[in-house]
Design a protein around this motif. Structure first.
Motif, short mmCIF file in Angstrom:
data_model
loop_
_atom_site.label_atom_id
_atom_site.label_comp_id
_atom_site.label_asym_id
_atom_site.label_seq_id
_atom_site.Cartn_x
_atom_site.Cartn_y
_atom_site.Cartn_z
N GLY A 182 32.93 39.06 47.64
CA GLY A 182 33.73 37.76 47.52
C GLY A 182 33.46 36.91 46.21
N ASP A 183 32.89 37.73 45.20
CA ASP A 183 32.86 37.02 43.96
C ASP A 183 34.16 36.61 43.31
N SER A 184 34.35 35.49 42.77
CA SER A 184 35.64 35.09 42.19
C SER A 184 35.98 36.04 40.93
N TYR A 185 37.20 35.73 40.62
CA TYR A 185 37.68 36.38 39.21
C TYR A 185 36.73 35.63 38.27
N ALA A 186 36.65 34.31 38.05
CA ALA A 186 35.84 33.78 36.84
C ALA A 186 34.44 34.15 37.06
N GLU A 187 33.89 34.53 38.13
CA GLU A 187 32.41 34.89 38.16
C GLU A 187 32.44 36.43 37.84
N LEU A 188 33.38 37.19 38.20
CA LEU A 188 33.28 38.61 37.62
C LEU A 188 33.34 38.60 36.19
N ALA A 189 34.58 37.78 35.73
CA ALA A 189 34.57 37.80 34.21
C ALA A 189 33.39 37.22 33.27
N SER A 190 32.80 36.58 34.02
CA SER A 190 31.57 35.97 33.42
C SER A 190 30.66 37.12 33.33
N ALA A 191 30.26 37.89 34.43
CA ALA A 191 29.39 38.78 34.85
C ALA A 191 29.68 39.79 33.93
N PHE A 192 30.68 40.20 33.72
CA PHE A 192 30.88 41.46 32.93
C PHE A 192 31.58 41.20 31.49
N ASP A 193 31.35 39.84 31.06
CA ASP A 193 31.56 39.31 29.84
C ASP A 193 33.05 39.93 29.33
N VAL A 194 33.87 39.61 30.13
CA VAL A 194 35.34 39.99 29.66
C VAL A 194 36.29 38.80 29.84
N PRO A 195 37.29 38.71 29.46
CA PRO A 195 38.27 37.31 29.62
C PRO A 195 38.95 37.55 31.18
N LEU A 196 39.37 36.43 31.54
CA LEU A 196 39.48 36.37 33.18
C LEU A 196 40.87 37.40 33.23
N ASN A 197 41.90 37.39 32.32
CA ASN A 197 43.03 37.94 32.71
C ASN A 197 42.58 39.77 32.50
N THR A 198 41.65 40.08 31.74
CA THR A 198 41.22 41.26 31.66
C THR A 198 40.55 41.67 33.06
N MET A 199 39.79 41.00 33.59
CA MET A 199 39.09 41.22 35.06
C MET A 199 40.29 41.40 36.00
N ARG A 200 41.33 40.50 35.83
CA ARG A 200 42.38 40.60 36.94
C ARG A 200 43.09 41.94 36.70
N THR A 201 42.86 42.23 35.49
CA THR A 201 43.96 43.83 35.32
C THR A 201 42.93 44.74 35.66
N TRP A 202 41.85 44.78 35.79
CA TRP A 202 40.90 45.79 36.14
C TRP A 202 40.81 46.05 37.48
N LEU A 203 40.82 44.70 38.28
CA LEU A 203 40.63 44.76 39.58
C LEU A 203 42.19 45.45 40.18
N ARG A 204 43.45 45.01 39.76
CA ARG A 204 44.67 45.36 40.24
C ARG A 204 44.75 46.91 39.69
N ARG A 205 44.32 47.54 38.57
CA ARG A 205 44.61 48.76 38.19
C ARG A 205 43.77 49.45 39.20
N SER A 206 42.38 49.13 39.46
CA SER A 206 41.39 49.77 40.30
C SER A 206 42.02 49.93 41.80
N LEU A 207 42.45 48.98 42.31
CA LEU A 207 43.01 48.80 43.58
C LEU A 207 44.17 49.93 43.62
N MET A 208 45.08 50.13 42.54
CA MET A 208 46.13 51.05 42.65
C MET A 208 45.39 52.35 42.59
N LYS A 209 44.38 52.64 41.83
CA LYS A 209 43.69 53.84 41.91
C LYS A 209 43.19 54.39 43.38
N LEU A 210 42.73 53.36 43.91
CA LEU A 210 42.07 53.40 45.11
C LEU A 210 43.12 53.81 46.27
N ARG A 211 44.15 53.09 46.07
CA ARG A 211 45.31 53.41 46.90
C ARG A 211 45.63 54.71 46.95
#
Length: 177
Positions: free
Chosen positions: A143-172
């Motif tokens: 349940g970590d938020s996008y902002a928490e993840l972006a901070s933890a992985f030291d990437v911009p917020l929109n990059t984190m959103r892209t990571w998650l969206r693309r990862s979910l597409m690969k998982l699907r």
């Protein structure tokens, strides 16, 4: 069923509940890891669906995807509010009698089916890059938020959103095979 629910059709809403409640309960239970809280959130999910069914728009996503998103978001909201409340409670507060109740968990058949599904998901998660896998796990299981993840992985917020969206597409894609 969603369109008819949006028009206030109670029978359609009942059919929608019968067709989707088990799956949505599973989503809530996976996020919250507590049967009672998951049941409470599931009730809130269906109240929200009844009140906002008109907000679903056919846009290439299935109605089930929309319903799962509603359930997941409400479960994560509940998880976060529970975490905030836990921080305000004294650490030495007495524990209630809930620890002595019988285990209401799933039976052997459900556990076997869940184990198969879990194995498939873990295999597909293993195909992601390690940082993407960790981000997906933290976002959708913890349940970590996008902002928490972006901070933890030291990437911009929109990059984190892209990571998650693309990862979910690969998982699907992987799970569809």
């Amino acid at each position: 069923m969603l369109a008819r629910t949006a028009m206030g059709d109670r029978a359609a809403f009942g059919d929608l509940y019968a067709a989707t409640s088990a799956k949505l309960f599973g989503v809530c239970l996976r996020v919250l890891r507590d049967r009672d809280r998951a049941e409470e959130v599931l009730q809130d999910v269906y109240v929200r669906i009844w009140n906002r069914a008109d907000r679903y728009r056919v846009n290439g996503l299935s109605p089930m995807t929309w319903l799962i998103t509603v359930a997941r978001n409400l479960a994560i909201d509940r998880l976060r509010s529970d975490r905030a409340a836990a921080r305000r409670i004294e650490p030495d507060a007495p524990v209630g009698d809930t620890e002595t109740l019988a285990d209401p968990g799933p039976g052997p058949e459900a556990q076997a089916m869940a184990a198969d599904e879990r194995a498939a998901v873990l295999e597909c998660l293993g195909q992601l890059e390690p940082d993407r896998e960790q981000a997906v796990r933290r976002a959708y299981l913890l349940g970590d938020s996008y902002a928490e993840l972006a901070s933890a992985f030291d990437v911009p917020l929109n990059t984190m959103r892209t990571w998650l969206r693309r990862s979910l597409m690969k998982l699907r894609e992987c799970l569809a095979q």
